[in-house]
Design a protein around this motif. Structure first.
Motif, PDB file in Angstrom:
ATOM      1  N   VAL A  34      11.942  -0.288   8.842  1.00 48.29           N
ATOM      2  CA  VAL A  34      11.188  -0.333   7.584  1.00 48.29           C
ATOM      3  C   VAL A  34      12.166  -0.686   6.468  1.00 48.29           C
ATOM      4  O   VAL A  34      13.254  -0.097   6.382  1.00 48.29           O
ATOM      5  CB  VAL A  34      10.492   1.019   7.291  1.00 48.29           C
ATOM      6  CG1 VAL A  34       9.842   0.989   5.912  1.00 48.29           C
ATOM      7  CG2 VAL A  34       9.460   1.328   8.363  1.00 48.29           C
ATOM      8  N   CYS A  53       7.125  -2.936   0.451  1.00 45.19           N
ATOM      9  CA  CYS A  53       7.472  -2.277   1.714  1.00 45.19           C
ATOM     10  C   CYS A  53       7.142  -3.225   2.865  1.00 45.19           C
ATOM     11  O   CYS A  53       6.068  -3.833   2.888  1.00 45.19           O
ATOM     12  CB  CYS A  53       6.684  -0.978   1.895  1.00 45.19           C
ATOM     13  SG  CYS A  53       6.863   0.188   0.525  1.00 45.19           S
ATOM     14  N   THR A  55       7.880  -4.065   7.421  1.00 45.18           N
ATOM     15  CA  THR A  55       8.287  -3.509   8.704  1.00 45.18           C
ATOM     16  C   THR A  55       8.433  -4.615   9.739  1.00 45.18           C
ATOM     17  O   THR A  55       7.824  -5.691   9.611  1.00 45.18           O
ATOM     18  CB  THR A  55       7.260  -2.477   9.212  1.00 45.18           C
ATOM     19  OG1 THR A  55       7.705  -1.935  10.451  1.00 45.18           O
ATOM     20  CG2 THR A  55       5.901  -3.105   9.398  1.00 45.18           C
ATOM     21  N   ALA A  62      -0.224  -1.927  12.034  1.00 51.95           N
ATOM     22  CA  ALA A  62       0.632  -0.821  11.584  1.00 51.95           C
ATOM     23  C   ALA A  62       0.331  -0.491  10.127  1.00 51.95           C
ATOM     24  O   ALA A  62       0.234  -1.379   9.270  1.00 51.95           O
ATOM     25  CB  ALA A  62       2.096  -1.201  11.750  1.00 51.95           C
ATOM     26  N   ASN A  63       0.175   0.782   9.865  1.00 49.12           N
ATOM     27  CA  ASN A  63      -0.197   1.236   8.517  1.00 49.12           C
ATOM     28  C   ASN A  63       1.056   1.516   7.682  1.00 49.12           C
ATOM     29  O   ASN A  63       1.993   2.174   8.140  1.00 49.12           O
ATOM     30  CB  ASN A  63      -1.049   2.498   8.599  1.00 49.12           C
ATOM     31  CG  ASN A  63      -2.384   2.235   9.269  1.00 49.12           C
ATOM     32  OD1 ASN A  63      -2.979   1.173   9.065  1.00 49.12           O
ATOM     33  ND2 ASN A  63      -2.847   3.183  10.079  1.00 49.12           N
ATOM     34  N   GLY A  64       1.045   1.034   6.434  1.00 50.70           N
ATOM     35  CA  GLY A  64       2.154   1.299   5.521  1.00 50.70           C
ATOM     36  C   GLY A  64       1.655   1.846   4.201  1.00 50.70           C
ATOM     37  O   GLY A  64       0.537   1.553   3.775  1.00 50.70           O
ATOM     38  N   SER A  77      -1.483  -5.906   0.294  1.00 52.25           N
ATOM     39  CA  SER A  77      -0.973  -5.695   1.653  1.00 52.25           C
ATOM     40  C   SER A  77      -1.293  -6.888   2.543  1.00 52.25           C
ATOM     41  O   SER A  77      -2.161  -7.718   2.231  1.00 52.25           O
ATOM     42  CB  SER A  77      -1.564  -4.417   2.265  1.00 52.25           C
ATOM     43  OG  SER A  77      -2.979  -4.535   2.365  1.00 52.25           O
ATOM     44  N   CYS A  98       8.840   4.274   1.070  1.00 53.07           N
ATOM     45  CA  CYS A  98       7.967   3.427   1.887  1.00 53.07           C
ATOM     46  C   CYS A  98       7.965   3.966   3.320  1.00 53.07           C
ATOM     47  O   CYS A  98       9.030   4.321   3.842  1.00 53.07           O
ATOM     48  CB  CYS A  98       8.486   1.995   1.909  1.00 53.07           C
ATOM     49  SG  CYS A  98       8.285   1.102   0.357  1.00 53.07           S
ATOM     50  N   PHE A 100       6.046   3.369   7.380  1.00 54.88           N
ATOM     51  CA  PHE A 100       5.137   2.701   8.312  1.00 54.88           C
ATOM     52  C   PHE A 100       5.071   3.512   9.599  1.00 54.88           C
ATOM     53  O   PHE A 100       6.056   4.113  10.019  1.00 54.88           O
ATOM     54  CB  PHE A 100       5.627   1.281   8.645  1.00 54.88           C
ATOM     55  CG  PHE A 100       5.188   0.236   7.663  1.00 54.88           C
ATOM     56  CD1 PHE A 100       4.001  -0.461   7.865  1.00 54.88           C
ATOM     57  CD2 PHE A 100       5.959  -0.053   6.547  1.00 54.88           C
ATOM     58  CE1 PHE A 100       3.600  -1.425   6.962  1.00 54.88           C
ATOM     59  CE2 PHE A 100       5.567  -1.013   5.648  1.00 54.88           C
ATOM     60  CZ  PHE A 100       4.378  -1.705   5.847  1.00 54.88           C
ATOM     61  N   CYS A 102       4.229   3.047  13.578  1.00 55.25           N
ATOM     62  CA  CYS A 102       4.115   2.017  14.606  1.00 55.25           C
ATOM     63  C   CYS A 102       4.227   2.679  15.977  1.00 55.25           C
ATOM     64  O   CYS A 102       5.251   3.321  16.277  1.00 55.25           O
ATOM     65  CB  CYS A 102       5.213   0.971  14.431  1.00 55.25           C
ATOM     66  SG  CYS A 102       5.193  -0.368  15.654  1.00 55.25           S
ATOM     67  N   THR A 106       6.919   7.078  13.028  1.00 56.90           N
ATOM     68  CA  THR A 106       6.918   6.824  11.577  1.00 56.90           C
ATOM     69  C   THR A 106       8.349   6.718  11.073  1.00 56.90           C
ATOM     70  O   THR A 106       9.177   7.590  11.358  1.00 56.90           O
ATOM     71  CB  THR A 106       6.182   7.946  10.814  1.00 56.90           C
ATOM     72  OG1 THR A 106       4.832   8.022  11.271  1.00 56.90           O
ATOM     73  CG2 THR A 106       6.209   7.676   9.320  1.00 56.90           C
TER      74      THR A 106
END
Length: 299
Positions: A34, A53, A55, A62-64, A77, A98, A100, A102, A106
């Motif tokens: 990240v 941010c 990754t 994948a959530n950021g 985003s 920041c 993420f 995955c 995290t």
């Protein structure tokens, strides 16, 4: 010694290894990182900044997000990235995070934000009239500036640097005032030269470079006691002379009118003097004559 035989894993053992690999964080997606940009932004006090941010996670889902105490007013985003607008930044130091997620793992990256305020005013205190050879303090004040760890104050005389001061040891970041003093001993050749104070807030490479300067002041020599006594005596003499002339003029102005103007038929002093001179000329003997009339009788 009997040699050992290599044993193949049983079907149950292979299944156990597979389940273990699936459970380990990030194994299904591989390792990822990240990143945050900018990493150490310098933001003017009360200003705003975009924090991006990103990754390397291969999963496009994948959530950021961004965790911060600052105010977020907008966000954008896309696959593998997210950007957030932070506004009204009044904290002198803050570290938004920041993160993420995955494959169940995290990871976090922080942005170190510093707030700054360029020097609002630079003031060089007025200088008194100076005696040659006597030491005096020059005082410069830099008002409402932050962070002072990036501040440099320089006092100059003409094109020559007299003193430079920095504040790297003042690690507390807040709005501050700084006072710098420098001792000078004026010489004859220093008189009339301008002295100035300069403040520089250098935030490079993460921010701008600000400069501000004071008004210039000149070194002026103070009068000696002897010179002051001579000047006062001259002024007193001139004043007494003017008063005497004024008194004489007033006395002439107030003389009786009859002394200034003769009576009808009375000759003025100048007219009487003229008549006396004319009579003397008429009574004078001709050229070659004698002053005794008897001597002029012919025999």
């Amino acid at each position: 010694m009997r040699p050992q035989r290599l044993q193949h894993p049983s079907p149950g053992g292979s299944l156990a290894w597979l389940l273990l690999l699936l459970v380990l964080p990030g194994t299904a997606q591989g390792s990822f990182e990240v990143r945050v940009s900018p990493e150490a932004p310098m933001v003017e006090h009360g200003g705003s900044v975009w924090i991006n941010c990103s990754t390397t996670c291969r999963n496009p889902d994948a959530n950021g997000s961004l965790e911060t105490s600052l105010t977020k007013t907008d966000s954008k985003s896309g696959p593998g990235w997210a950007a957030f607008l932070l506004v009204g930044i009044t904290e002198w130091v803050s570290a938004p995070q920041c993160y993420f997620t995955c494959g169940g793992d995290t990871k976090v990256a922080a942005a170190n934000i510093s707030s700054y305020r360029p020097p609002e005013q630079v003031v060089l205190e007025p200088l008194p009239e100076m005696e040659l050879g006597r030491a005096y303090n020059l005082t410069c004040r830099v008002l409402n500036v932050a962070p002072v760890t990036h501040l440099t104050v320089t006092i100059r005389q003409g094109g020559r640097t007299l003193h430079t001061e920095t504040f790297q040891n003042h690690t507390v970041i807040k709005l501050d005032n700084r006072t710098v003093t420098h001792e000078v001993t004026p010489r004859r050749w220093d008189l009339g030269l301008e002295i100035t104070c300069h403040a520089a807030l250098d935030l490079t490479p993460h921010g701008p470079h600000f400069k501000n300067s004071s008004s210039a002041v000149e070194l002026q020599e103070a009068e000696s006691l002897t010179a002051k006594i001579i000047a006062i005596s001259a002024i007193a003499t001139i004043s007494a002379t003017l008063l005497g002339i004024l008194a004489w003029g007033l006395a002439q102005w107030h003389r009786p009118w009859r002394e200034a103007r003769p009576e009808p038929g009375e000759a003025t002093p100048s007219q009487a003097n003229f008549e006396m001179a004319q009579a003397s000329i008429e009574d004078a003997p001709e050229e070659g004559g004698s002053l005794n009339p008897a001597e002029d009788v012919s025999p």
